[in-house]
Design an enzyme around this catalytic site. Structure first.
Site, PDB file in Angstrom:
ATOM      1  N   ASN A   1       0.790  -1.236   0.000  1.00  0.00           N
ATOM      2  CA  ASN A   1       0.000   0.000   0.000  1.00  0.00           C
ATOM      3  C   ASN A   1       0.820   1.283   0.000  1.00  0.00           C
ATOM      4  OD1 ASN A   1      -2.449   1.724   0.858  1.00  0.00           O
ATOM      5  ND2 ASN A   1      -1.029   1.956   2.583  1.00  0.00           N
TER       6      ASN A   1
ATOM      7  N   TYR B   1       2.610   9.348 -11.437  1.00  0.00           N
ATOM      8  CA  TYR B   1       1.682   8.674 -10.522  1.00  0.00           C
ATOM      9  C   TYR B   1       0.708   7.805 -11.324  1.00  0.00           C
ATOM     10  CZ  TYR B   1      -1.686   8.056  -6.708  1.00  0.00           C
ATOM     11  OH  TYR B   1      -2.520   7.511  -5.752  1.00  0.00           O
TER      12      TYR B   1
HETATM   13  N1  LIG Z   1      -5.444   9.575  -0.771  1.00  0.00           N
HETATM   14  C1  LIG Z   1      -5.989   9.282  -1.933  1.00  0.00           C
HETATM   15  O1  LIG Z   1      -6.882   9.987  -2.425  1.00  0.00           O
HETATM   16  C2  LIG Z   1      -5.555   8.064  -2.710  1.00  0.00           C
HETATM   17  C3  LIG Z   1      -6.259   7.755  -3.857  1.00  0.00           C
HETATM   18  C4  LIG Z   1      -5.875   6.653  -4.595  1.00  0.00           C
HETATM   19  C5  LIG Z   1      -4.818   5.876  -4.167  1.00  0.00           C
HETATM   20  N2  LIG Z   1      -4.145   6.199  -3.041  1.00  0.00           N
HETATM   21  C6  LIG Z   1      -3.034   5.337  -2.652  1.00  0.00           C
HETATM   22  O2  LIG Z   1      -3.214   4.867  -1.343  1.00  0.00           O
HETATM   23  C7  LIG Z   1      -1.950   4.535  -0.765  1.00  0.00           C
HETATM   24  C8  LIG Z   1      -1.856   5.148   0.603  1.00  0.00           C
HETATM   25  O3  LIG Z   1      -1.908   6.563   0.469  1.00  0.00           O
HETATM   26  P1  LIG Z   1      -2.606   7.507   1.558  1.00  0.00           P
HETATM   27  O4  LIG Z   1      -3.655   8.278   0.848  1.00  0.00           O
HETATM   28  O5  LIG Z   1      -2.954   6.725   2.762  1.00  0.00           O
HETATM   29  O6  LIG Z   1      -1.410   8.530   1.823  1.00  0.00           O
HETATM   30  P2  LIG Z   1      -0.536   8.822   3.116  1.00  0.00           P
HETATM   31  O7  LIG Z   1       0.492   9.768   2.665  1.00  0.00           O
HETATM   32  O8  LIG Z   1      -1.414   9.175   4.245  1.00  0.00           O
HETATM   33  O9  LIG Z   1       0.129   7.398   3.461  1.00  0.00           O
HETATM   34  C9  LIG Z   1       1.152   6.837   2.703  1.00  0.00           C
HETATM   35  C10 LIG Z   1       2.130   6.141   3.631  1.00  0.00           C
HETATM   36  O10 LIG Z   1       3.164   5.545   2.836  1.00  0.00           O
HETATM   37  C11 LIG Z   1       4.406   5.791   3.482  1.00  0.00           C
HETATM   38  N3  LIG Z   1       5.511   5.753   2.538  1.00  0.00           N
HETATM   39  C12 LIG Z   1       5.809   6.673   1.589  1.00  0.00           C
HETATM   40  N4  LIG Z   1       6.935   6.329   0.945  1.00  0.00           N
HETATM   41  C13 LIG Z   1       7.347   5.162   1.496  1.00  0.00           C
HETATM   42  C14 LIG Z   1       8.456   4.308   1.269  1.00  0.00           C
HETATM   43  N5  LIG Z   1       9.388   4.600   0.344  1.00  0.00           N
HETATM   44  N6  LIG Z   1       8.574   3.172   2.012  1.00  0.00           N
HETATM   45  C15 LIG Z   1       7.659   2.886   2.959  1.00  0.00           C
HETATM   46  N7  LIG Z   1       6.595   3.666   3.227  1.00  0.00           N
HETATM   47  C16 LIG Z   1       6.446   4.785   2.515  1.00  0.00           C
HETATM   48  C17 LIG Z   1       4.234   7.172   4.095  1.00  0.00           C
HETATM   49  O11 LIG Z   1       5.200   7.422   5.105  1.00  0.00           O
HETATM   50  C18 LIG Z   1       2.813   7.119   4.592  1.00  0.00           C
HETATM   51  O12 LIG Z   1       2.733   6.652   5.917  1.00  0.00           O
HETATM   52  C19 LIG Z   1      -0.911   5.043  -1.766  1.00  0.00           C
HETATM   53  O13 LIG Z   1      -0.436   3.967  -2.551  1.00  0.00           O
HETATM   54  C20 LIG Z   1      -1.684   6.011  -2.624  1.00  0.00           C
HETATM   55  O14 LIG Z   1      -1.127   6.165  -3.903  1.00  0.00           O
HETATM   56  C21 LIG Z   1      -4.479   7.279  -2.288  1.00  0.00           C
END
Ligand SMILES: NC(=O)c1ccc[n+]([C@@H]2O[C@H](COP(=O)([O-])OP(=O)(O)OC[C@H]3O[C@@H](n4cnc5c(N)ncnc54)[C@H](O)[C@@H]3O)[C@@H](O)[C@H]2O)c1
Length: 253
Positions: free
Chosen positions: A91, A157
């Site tokens: 994730n 992305y």
């Molecule tokens: N927020 C949205 O609208 C949305 C929409 C579609 C997909 N996503 C996807 O959901 C997933 C989670 O995102 P989120 O919205 O919870 O964001 P977020 O920023 O709250 O959480 C992402 C987490 O990933 C960790 N992270 C980042 N780089 C890392 C690395 N190199 N190694 C280990 N951990 C790492 C961060 O420290 C953070 O805790 C992501 O893959 C994101 O692309 C999010």
């Protein structure tokens, strides 16, 4: 609680915040033991405290995803902690800058692909190998609506998330006969730091982002966690090679 993940050992990356954090908490409430991983020490530590406060079983590892070594270390740690790995939620992700293709720095393109895509590639390789020996497993990869449609300004992305869906479907075709289910989730506009950083506290912009979803509001990490936990559970036994959309109708048009 229905005990959807009772006694299962689940690995979760990107667990210190947002969707990963919400999924870790729900997985524990549904009976799982979780190995949570991230690069953010403070967020991980507070998650561990929260899980332990509700009597959950948790191990945490500070690991930067994106390499074969990291992927193997996480699978090994999960097995060492719990004697098994029944599920993995790949994730962790980053959005990268918001600029058109011609202005997009190559170094950022590579970083976005390493964290978003290479981590899923190496993660699945390490996880499938062990799950084949164990005779079962479930993997969920976090893609995005950006894996289904284009969006101006975030080319790296979008390409990384499209690739995750292709990779998920292909791995599903290759390893379904080994009793390993592999799926993706495609969240829409979710109220986590990833999106809020674009708005910079601008309420008008936040309202505009919420309206991108036909339901007229933001999605919440807890709503995406429901999808991830279900896909990781045996209750999703016939769901395989699927990209489950949780986007309030964003991609329905
Ligand atoms: N927020 C949205 O609208 C949305 C929409 C579609 C997909 N996503 C996807 O959901 C997933 C989670 O995102 P989120 O919205 O919870 O964001 P977020 O920023 O709250 O959480 C992402 C987490 O990933 C960790 N992270 C980042 N780089 C890392 C690395 N190199 N190694 C280990 N951990 C790492 C961060 O420290 C953070 O805790 C992501 O893959 C994101 O692309 C999010």
């Amino acid at each position: 609680m229905s005990g959807l993940l009772r006694n299962k050992a689940i690995l979760i990356t990107g667990a210190a915040a947002g969707i990963g954090r919400a999924t870790a908490l729900l997985a524990v409430q549904e009976g799982a033991r979780v190995l949570v991983s991230d690069i953010e020490e403070a967020g991980l530590a507070s998650l561990v405290r929260e899980i332990e406060a509700i009597g959950g079983v948790v191990e945490a590892r500070l690991v930067e995803v994106g390499t074969a070594e990291a992927a193997k270390a996480l699978v090994d740690s999960t097995q060492a902690a719990f004697g098994s790995i029944d599920g993995a939620f790949n994730n962790a992700g980053i959005s990268g800058p918001m600029v058109p293709l011609l202005e997009y720095p190559d170094v950022q393109y590579e970083r976005v692909h390493r964290v978003n895509l290479d981590a899923v590639w190496h993660g699945m390789k390490a996880q499938v190998q062990v799950m084949m020996k164990l005779g079962a497993g479930a993997i969920v990869n976090t893609a995005s609506v950006g894996g289904l449609v284009g969006r101006a300004g975030i080319s790296a992305y979008v390409s990384s998330k499209h690739a995750i869906i292709g990779l998920t479907k292909t791995a599903a075709l290759e390893y379904g006969s080994h009793n390993i289910r592999i799926n993706a989730i495609c969240p829409g506009v979710i109220r986590t730091r990833m999106n809020l950083q674009f708005a910079h506290g601008d309420q008008a912009l936040e309202d505009q982002m919420a309206k991108m979803q036909p339901i007229g509001r933001w999605g919440y990490a807890e709503e995406v966690a429901e999808c991830a936990v279900w896909l990781l559970s045996d209750r999703a036994s016939l769901v395989h090679g699927h990209a489950l959309v949780a986007d309030g109708g964003f991609t329905a048009a």
